[in-house]
Enzyme design. Structure first.
Site, PDB file in Angstrom:
ATOM      1  N   LYS A 280     -22.544 -56.771 -12.177  1.00  0.00           N
ATOM      2  CA  LYS A 280     -23.481 -57.279 -11.164  1.00  0.00           C
ATOM      3  C   LYS A 280     -23.804 -58.756 -11.380  1.00  0.00           C
ATOM      4  O   LYS A 280     -23.652 -59.293 -12.477  1.00  0.00           O
ATOM      5  CB  LYS A 280     -24.737 -56.419 -11.153  1.00  0.00           C
ATOM      6  CG  LYS A 280     -24.413 -55.021 -10.623  1.00  0.00           C
ATOM      7  CD  LYS A 280     -25.434 -54.477  -9.698  1.00  0.00           C
ATOM      8  CE  LYS A 280     -24.830 -53.295  -8.939  1.00  0.00           C
ATOM      9  NZ  LYS A 280     -25.752 -52.185  -8.800  1.00  0.00           N
TER      10      LYS A 280
ATOM     11  N   ARG B 172     -23.031 -45.831 -13.614  1.00  0.00           N
ATOM     12  CA  ARG B 172     -22.042 -46.144 -12.571  1.00  0.00           C
ATOM     13  C   ARG B 172     -21.295 -47.404 -12.999  1.00  0.00           C
ATOM     14  O   ARG B 172     -21.899 -48.476 -13.055  1.00  0.00           O
ATOM     15  CB  ARG B 172     -22.763 -46.353 -11.238  1.00  0.00           C
ATOM     16  CG  ARG B 172     -21.843 -46.550 -10.061  1.00  0.00           C
ATOM     17  CD  ARG B 172     -22.643 -46.806  -8.788  1.00  0.00           C
ATOM     18  NE  ARG B 172     -21.776 -46.958  -7.639  1.00  0.00           N
ATOM     19  CZ  ARG B 172     -21.145 -48.073  -7.333  1.00  0.00           C
ATOM     20  NH1 ARG B 172     -21.292 -49.153  -8.080  1.00  0.00           N
ATOM     21  NH2 ARG B 172     -20.356 -48.128  -6.278  1.00  0.00           N
TER      22      ARG B 172
HETATM   23  N1  HH2 Z   1     -24.266 -50.406  -6.737  1.00  0.00           N
HETATM   24  C1  HH2 Z   1     -23.324 -50.676  -5.814  1.00  0.00           C
HETATM   25  C2  HH2 Z   1     -22.933 -49.688  -4.903  1.00  0.00           C
HETATM   26  N2  HH2 Z   1     -23.459 -48.447  -4.952  1.00  0.00           N
HETATM   27  N3  HH2 Z   1     -24.919 -46.892  -5.963  1.00  0.00           N
HETATM   28  C3  HH2 Z   1     -25.842 -46.590  -6.882  1.00  0.00           C
HETATM   29  N4  HH2 Z   1     -26.364 -45.361  -6.954  1.00  0.00           N
HETATM   30  N5  HH2 Z   1     -26.283 -47.535  -7.786  1.00  0.00           N
HETATM   31  C4  HH2 Z   1     -25.810 -48.811  -7.776  1.00  0.00           C
HETATM   32  O1  HH2 Z   1     -26.264 -49.626  -8.600  1.00  0.00           O
HETATM   33  C5  HH2 Z   1     -24.807 -49.146  -6.804  1.00  0.00           C
HETATM   34  C6  HH2 Z   1     -24.387 -48.146  -5.888  1.00  0.00           C
HETATM   35  C7  HH2 Z   1     -22.693 -52.038  -5.766  1.00  0.00           C
HETATM   36  O2  HH2 Z   1     -21.506 -52.073  -6.519  1.00  0.00           O
HETATM   37  P1  HH2 Z   1     -19.987 -51.975  -5.945  1.00  0.00           P
HETATM   38  O3  HH2 Z   1     -19.735 -50.643  -5.341  1.00  0.00           O
HETATM   39  O4  HH2 Z   1     -19.034 -52.332  -7.017  1.00  0.00           O
HETATM   40  O5  HH2 Z   1     -19.887 -53.101  -4.849  1.00  0.00           O
HETATM   41  P2  HH2 Z   1     -19.962 -53.040  -3.276  1.00  0.00           P
HETATM   42  O6  HH2 Z   1     -21.277 -52.470  -2.866  1.00  0.00           O
HETATM   43  O7  HH2 Z   1     -19.785 -54.467  -2.853  1.00  0.00           O
HETATM   44  O8  HH2 Z   1     -18.840 -52.149  -2.803  1.00  0.00           O
END
Ligand code: HH2
Length: 377
Positions: free
Chosen positions: A310, A350
């Site tokens: 992040k 996660r």
């Molecule tokens: N962070 C992201 C997406 N989903 N879900 C939960 N429960 N907790 C989190 O911290 C969380 C989440 C963001 O990360 P990422 O999926 O890698 O990126 P993007 O939202 O750009 O796809």
């Protein structure tokens, strides 16, 4: 001395029920000084307890504390004043001392063109499935499949497009692996299709605020549900986020959304909470949430934590005078934050880098267990 009046769950009870005439603040109470582990109280401590309420015996207090902690906080309202006070303090103490279960690793599979960390890498379903299976081979206990980026300022995707991205991937992962699969979505229609394709958990970063029907869909399928905290929407969440007390406000939000999820029929044993690191938070908010993560445990629900890659990691670098790393070069920072999270009670992590996260989580847990066994703080 612990000031129980600041306790997120029992603070109001402690303040209201504090025995009169025994001191100015509820924090005076000798129970808050208990250093022995639960069940190993010194005789003097039990004498103090009994003096407070002669009817309070060890099994009785334990039962009340367990009920208050895990089920029925309103029970306190029906107890004699001193008994309620003692039970609230016992429950808070019990909760603070219990160690959460072994951390589980939730491996991220983003079937998106624009995710902040790996956008575009796994948009092809075959590559996404391959990646998911590789994460399982590396030790993932669960997989989280998402078809819409939630990064700050990201553009929304239609439900049809999102479900066309995720369902083929979920179907094949469910066939080819044994681990539970969650779908990272805020939309009921996508959740429904994903559950039909083999997912068993809905990971909803809006906690049911964007499309309330998602709760019914999850409940009807008997699926698990992750309620995450976000301030506003992905489009506006990073525009000057403000809180008086970020931890208290996130806890209150998750308590309220958890209640809505339960009312919709989601089973308590299948409900998880997540503070939403980076979702409408400054660096200081993220650090404070990590530092006081254990306060969320007052809700009695497993905590999911997403710190992996992040941007707060790059902000720390920047503030220390270094260049901001690219998302896929933030492994060190991710593991440092994850370690603190595990020590403060995170149970489901996660992550993008499964093998390394698993190792860090095991070491963090071993350290926590070791500290407990030696009686160190
Ligand atoms: N962070 C992201 C997406 N989903 N879900 C939960 N429960 N907790 C989190 O911290 C969380 C989440 C963001 O990360 P990422 O999926 O890698 O990126 P993007 O939202 O750009 O796809």
């Amino acid at each position: 001395m612990t000031d129980w009046s600041r306790d997120p769950v029992f603070g109001d009870v402690a303040t209201r029920f504090a025995p009169r005439g025994h001191g100015p603040a509820p924090g005076w109470f000798p129970l808050s000084n208990i250093t022995a582990r639960w069940g190993h109280l010194s005789q003097a401590e039990w004498i103090e307890l009994r003096e407070l309420d002669p009817r309070l015996t060890l099994p009785g207090a334990q039962t009340i504390a367990a009920s208050v902690l895990f089920r029925d906080r309103s029970l306190l309202e029906r107890l004699a004043v001193e008994r309620a006070y003692a039970a609230a303090l016992c429950a808070a103490d019990l909760r603070a001392r219990a160690l959460p279960g072994s951390p589980r690793i939730l491996g991220v599979v983003n079937v998106t063109p624009d995710s902040f960390s790996d956008g575009g890498a796994f948009l092809d379903p075959g590559r996404a499935v391959e990646h998911g299976l590789e994460l399982v081979a590396q030790g993932a206990d669960l997989l989280d499949v998402g078809g819409e980026s939630t990064r700050p300022g990201s553009a929304p995707v239609s439900a049809v497009e999102e479900l066309e991205r995720v369902t083929p991937v979920i179907r094949r992962l469910a066939e080819e692996s044994k681990v539970p699969i969650s779908v990272d979505t805020t939309k009921a229609q996508v959740a429904e299709a994903a559950l039909a394709a083999g997912a068993s958990i809905v990971n909803d970063v809006s906690a049911g605020r964007f499309d309330p029907r998602i709760l019914e869909v999850t409940a009807r399928a008997g699926a698990g549900y992750v309620a995450m905290h976000m301030l506003g929407t992905p489009r506006d969440m990073q525009q000057d986020p403000r809180y008086d007390d970020v931890v208290a406000e996130v806890t209150e939000f998750l308590r309220a959304r958890g209640r809505v999820a339960l009312e919709a029929g989601i089973e308590r044993e299948k409900l998880w909470i997540d503070p939403g690191i980076g979702f409408g938070k400054t660096l200081e908010h993220n650090l404070e949430l990590l530092r006081r993560l254990n306060e969320l445990r007052s809700l009695g629900l497993p905590i999911v934590l997403g710190v992996s890659r992040k941007s707060f990691i790059a902000t720390v670098e920047h503030e220390a005078g270094f260049e901001r790393s690219a998302p896929d070069a933030r492994l060190g920072g991710s593991l440092a934050a994850l370690t603190v999270g595990v020590q403060h009670g995170a149970e489901i992590l996660r992550v993008h880098d499964v093998r390394e996260a698993k190792q860090a989580a095991l070491v963090a847990r071993a350290l926590a267990l070791w500290s407990k066994s030696t009686g160190a703080p």
